[in-house]
Design a protein around this motif. Structure first.
Motif, PDB file in Angstrom:
ATOM      1  N   ILE A  11      21.122 -58.253  59.837  1.00 51.62           N
ATOM      2  CA  ILE A  11      19.670 -58.069  59.900  1.00 51.62           C
ATOM      3  C   ILE A  11      19.020 -59.294  60.535  1.00 51.62           C
ATOM      4  N   TYR A  12      19.438 -60.462  60.107  1.00 50.57           N
ATOM      5  CA  TYR A  12      18.925 -61.718  60.668  1.00 50.57           C
ATOM      6  C   TYR A  12      19.129 -61.753  62.184  1.00 50.57           C
ATOM      7  N   LYS A  17      16.858 -61.478  67.585  1.00 52.53           N
ATOM      8  CA  LYS A  17      16.891 -60.936  68.945  1.00 52.53           C
ATOM      9  C   LYS A  17      15.553 -60.293  69.292  1.00 52.53           C
ATOM     10  N   GLU A  18      15.002 -59.504  68.368  1.00 49.82           N
ATOM     11  CA  GLU A  18      13.722 -58.838  68.616  1.00 49.82           C
ATOM     12  C   GLU A  18      12.588 -59.842  68.769  1.00 49.82           C
ATOM     13  N   ARG A  44      15.943 -55.525  48.385  1.00 52.67           N
ATOM     14  CA  ARG A  44      14.957 -56.572  48.650  1.00 52.67           C
ATOM     15  C   ARG A  44      15.624 -57.941  48.798  1.00 52.67           C
ATOM     16  N   ILE A  45      16.614 -58.216  47.978  1.00 55.94           N
ATOM     17  CA  ILE A  45      17.280 -59.528  48.048  1.00 55.94           C
ATOM     18  C   ILE A  45      17.990 -59.710  49.385  1.00 55.94           C
ATOM     19  N   THR A  46      18.558 -58.634  49.916  1.00 51.36           N
ATOM     20  CA  THR A  46      19.219 -58.711  51.220  1.00 51.36           C
ATOM     21  C   THR A  46      18.199 -59.045  52.302  1.00 51.36           C
ATOM     22  N   LEU A  53      16.581 -67.113  56.455  1.00 50.81           N
ATOM     23  CA  LEU A  53      17.267 -67.705  57.606  1.00 50.81           C
ATOM     24  C   LEU A  53      16.306 -67.829  58.792  1.00 50.81           C
ATOM     25  N   LEU A  54      15.478 -66.809  58.991  1.00 46.62           N
ATOM     26  CA  LEU A  54      14.503 -66.854  60.088  1.00 46.62           C
ATOM     27  C   LEU A  54      13.458 -67.939  59.851  1.00 46.62           C
ATOM     28  N   VAL A  55      13.042 -68.119  58.597  1.00 45.62           N
ATOM     29  CA  VAL A  55      12.102 -69.196  58.251  1.00 45.62           C
ATOM     30  C   VAL A  55      12.763 -70.552  58.512  1.00 45.62           C
TER      31      VAL A  55
END
Length: 84
Positions: A11-12, A17-18, A44-46, A53-55
């Motif tokens: 997901i990250y 990429k997006e 939600r935890i996932t 990671l994005l933050v």
């Protein structure tokens, strides 16, 4: 079965990429946790692990009372240019 670690990393990577492709305009609201849960069919935890990671890498910013927004990704493009 795919392990939870692989899910949040996948997901990250997809969200990163997006963001790099400009799908989420800088300064505009990012997808909410419930929207991401529905989009990816995960807990939600996932979603929270992927967002953290994005933050940590500066792709998004979470602001209490406002939500999550995409932030400038130009530093990434500059880094890519230097690498080439």
């Amino acid at each position: 079965m795919i392990s939870p670690k692989v899910k949040y990393l996948s997901i990250y990577e997809e969200l990163k990429k997006e963001i790099n492709e400009g799908k989420y305009p800088v300064g505009q609201p990012f997808l909410t946790e419930p929207e991401l849960q529905e989009k990816y069919g995960v807990s939600r935890i996932t979603v929270r692990h992927a967002l953290q990671l994005l933050v940590d890498e500066g792709f998004i910013k979470r602001i209490h009372g406002v939500g999550t927004i995409a932030v400038s990704y130009t530093h990434l493009r500059a880094h890519e240019t230097k690498a080439n």
